[in-house]
Design a protein around this motif. Structure first.
Motif, PDB file in Angstrom:
ATOM      1  N   ILE A 290      35.316  88.715  50.924  1.00 27.11           N
ATOM      2  CA  ILE A 290      34.946  87.522  51.690  1.00 27.11           C
ATOM      3  C   ILE A 290      34.653  86.366  50.734  1.00 27.11           C
ATOM      4  O   ILE A 290      35.112  85.232  50.939  1.00 27.11           O
ATOM      5  N   PHE A 294      37.129  83.165  51.027  1.00 22.65           N
ATOM      6  CA  PHE A 294      36.585  81.975  51.678  1.00 22.65           C
ATOM      7  C   PHE A 294      36.072  80.934  50.692  1.00 22.65           C
ATOM      8  O   PHE A 294      35.977  79.752  51.041  1.00 22.65           O
ATOM      9  N   TRP A 297      38.520  78.230  50.281  1.00 25.19           N
ATOM     10  CA  TRP A 297      38.681  77.311  51.396  1.00 25.19           C
ATOM     11  C   TRP A 297      37.539  76.312  51.501  1.00 25.19           C
ATOM     12  O   TRP A 297      37.764  75.150  51.843  1.00 25.19           O
ATOM     13  N   THR A 298      36.324  76.787  51.234  1.00 21.84           N
ATOM     14  CA  THR A 298      35.162  75.921  51.407  1.00 21.84           C
ATOM     15  C   THR A 298      34.062  76.301  50.428  1.00 21.84           C
ATOM     16  O   THR A 298      33.953  77.467  50.027  1.00 21.84           O
ATOM     17  N   HIS A 300      31.073  76.209  51.266  1.00 29.65           N
ATOM     18  CA  HIS A 300      30.003  76.739  52.115  1.00 29.65           C
ATOM     19  C   HIS A 300      30.349  78.145  52.596  1.00 29.65           C
ATOM     20  O   HIS A 300      30.041  78.530  53.732  1.00 29.65           O
ATOM     21  N   TRP A 301      30.966  78.932  51.722  1.00 31.66           N
ATOM     22  CA  TRP A 301      31.377  80.275  52.119  1.00 31.66           C
ATOM     23  C   TRP A 301      30.187  81.179  52.426  1.00 31.66           C
ATOM     24  O   TRP A 301      30.304  82.140  53.172  1.00 31.66           O
ATOM     25  N   GLN A 302      29.003  80.848  51.845  1.00 31.11           N
ATOM     26  CA  GLN A 302      27.827  81.660  52.147  1.00 31.11           C
ATOM     27  C   GLN A 302      27.470  81.612  53.624  1.00 31.11           C
ATOM     28  O   GLN A 302      26.930  82.579  54.181  1.00 31.11           O
ATOM     29  N   ILE A 304      29.610  81.545  56.091  1.00 34.82           N
ATOM     30  CA  ILE A 304      30.496  82.504  56.748  1.00 34.82           C
ATOM     31  C   ILE A 304      29.988  83.922  56.520  1.00 34.82           C
ATOM     32  O   ILE A 304      29.972  84.749  57.447  1.00 34.82           O
ATOM     33  N   ILE A 307      27.047  84.564  58.826  1.00 33.39           N
ATOM     34  CA  ILE A 307      27.428  84.803  60.214  1.00 33.39           C
ATOM     35  C   ILE A 307      27.976  86.216  60.382  1.00 33.39           C
ATOM     36  O   ILE A 307      27.636  86.936  61.334  1.00 33.39           O
ATOM     37  N   ILE A 308      28.844  86.630  59.450  1.00 32.78           N
ATOM     38  CA  ILE A 308      29.407  87.985  59.512  1.00 32.78           C
ATOM     39  C   ILE A 308      28.310  89.035  59.396  1.00 32.78           C
ATOM     40  O   ILE A 308      28.309  90.050  60.115  1.00 32.78           O
TER      41      ILE A 308
END
Length: 336
Positions: A290, A294, A297-298, A300-302, A304, A307-308
């Motif tokens: 992850i 991610f 892409w961003t 702010h992957w933390q 995501i 949320i997971i």
């Protein structure tokens, strides 16, 4: 009167081996085979090494949380402590890689004995907070001991270019493939050791403490000693993961002792499945994948990951591997 003797020409039905026993017998070989294949399956060998190291770290934490039922928020002290002690043994005292690893693992075990002795008499959230506070104390000591640890810059300057194995052959630590399987050999030994512990009477004792501490005490178990020994073993295995990290990176960042590292191993355990043998590696793989995907892409992957993690806690509390094992066991029980 009917006879229970089988008719001529027929064979008695073989008793099927319970799934749980079969899984316990093959969990170490299965895990080692998967780890052997990781460098050829994952996108990069760097990711495979991280899964190996953090998976072992999670195995150590899972021994305390998943099997003993004690949630520690301070396991970064043992991971980072093992890494720092290994690096300092090489950089400041000129020890070889193997004596330095022994220093790192034994030092992490000793640190776990001290922290465990101070924290095991507390319960619940108080145990979590005591372990977190003592871990932050270790972090502060490393931050202030600049001459030994490098302070904010971390410990550097102890590259291990090659590892001589009993004078028989030499491992090129600058070759990613050789280094991976070198580190995996120590991981395999640690997995075998943890499996033996879980299959021993002590393994039954720590699970009894997890299920019902009052009943375990009434049955004659020394609960405090059992908790302390589990804490020490957990810290030593986590320290071994730290020593492997130090040999891999040739640096020890101060963040290895930070609370972020402690929260990281909790998340990996929950993602893979607390109380399962292979779950820690599944959790480490999922989390690092992850992060690897991610973060491209961003920044702010933390978010995501958070949320997971929340979804897993709400809808799959046993984690990926733990849920799979539970369903297989349920299918076996429901089978005619």
């Amino acid at each position: 009167m009917t006879s229970s003797t089988p008719a001529a020409g027929t064979l008695p039905a073989r008793a099927s081996v319970p799934f749980s026993r079969l899984a316990a017998q093959w969990r170490v070989p299965f895990t080692i085979v998967v780890l052997c294949l990781l460098p050829w399956i994952l996108p990069s060998q760097a990711l495979a090494v991280n899964v190996l190291i953090y998976g072992l770290f999670t195995v150590g934490f899972n021994l305390l949380f998943g099997y003993t039922g004690l949630l520690s928020f301070g396991h970064a002290a043992f991971f980072g402590g093992g890494a720092y002690l290994t690096g300092m043994a090489i950089a400041h005292f000129g020890l070889g890689w193997f004596p330095a690893m022994l220093v790192g693992v034994s030092g992490a075990g000793l640190l776990a004995a001290v922290i465990g002795a101070l924290s095991i008499r507390t319960r619940g959230i108080y145990f979590c907070m005591v372990t977190l506070a003592l871990s932050q104390l270790v972090f502060y000591v490393a931050l202030q001991a600049y001459g030994w640890t490098g302070g904010e810059n971390g410990l550097r300057g102890f590259t291990v270019a090659q590892a001589d194995i009993l004078g028989l052959f030499t491992v090129n630590m600058l070759d990613p493939t050789q280094k991976y399987y070198f580190l995996m050999a120590f991981t395999a030994i640690a997995l075998w050791f943890v499996s033996r512990v879980l299959n021993s009477p002590f393994g039954a004792a720590i699970e009894a403490v997890r299920e019902n501490e009052v009943r375990a005490r009434a049955c004659g178990f020394n609960v405090e000693r059992t908790k302390l020994l589990a804490f020490i073993l957990s810290g030593a295995v986590s320290g071994l993961a730290g020593t492997l990290s130090a040999l891999h990176l040739a640096i020890v960042p101060l963040d290895a002792l930070g609370y972020h590292t402690s929260s990281l191993v909790v998340m990996m355990t929950m993602l893979g499945g607390a109380g399962s043998f292979f779950g820690p590696f599944v959790g480490a793989l999922v989390f690092l994948l992850i992060e690897d995907v991610f973060s491209l892409w961003t920044s702010h992957w933390q978010l995501i990951v958070g949320i997971i993690f929340i979804l897993f806690v709400l809808y799959m509390p046993k984690g990926l591997w733990g849920t799979l094992m539970a369903r297989l066991s349920r299918t076996e029980r429901d089978a005619p």
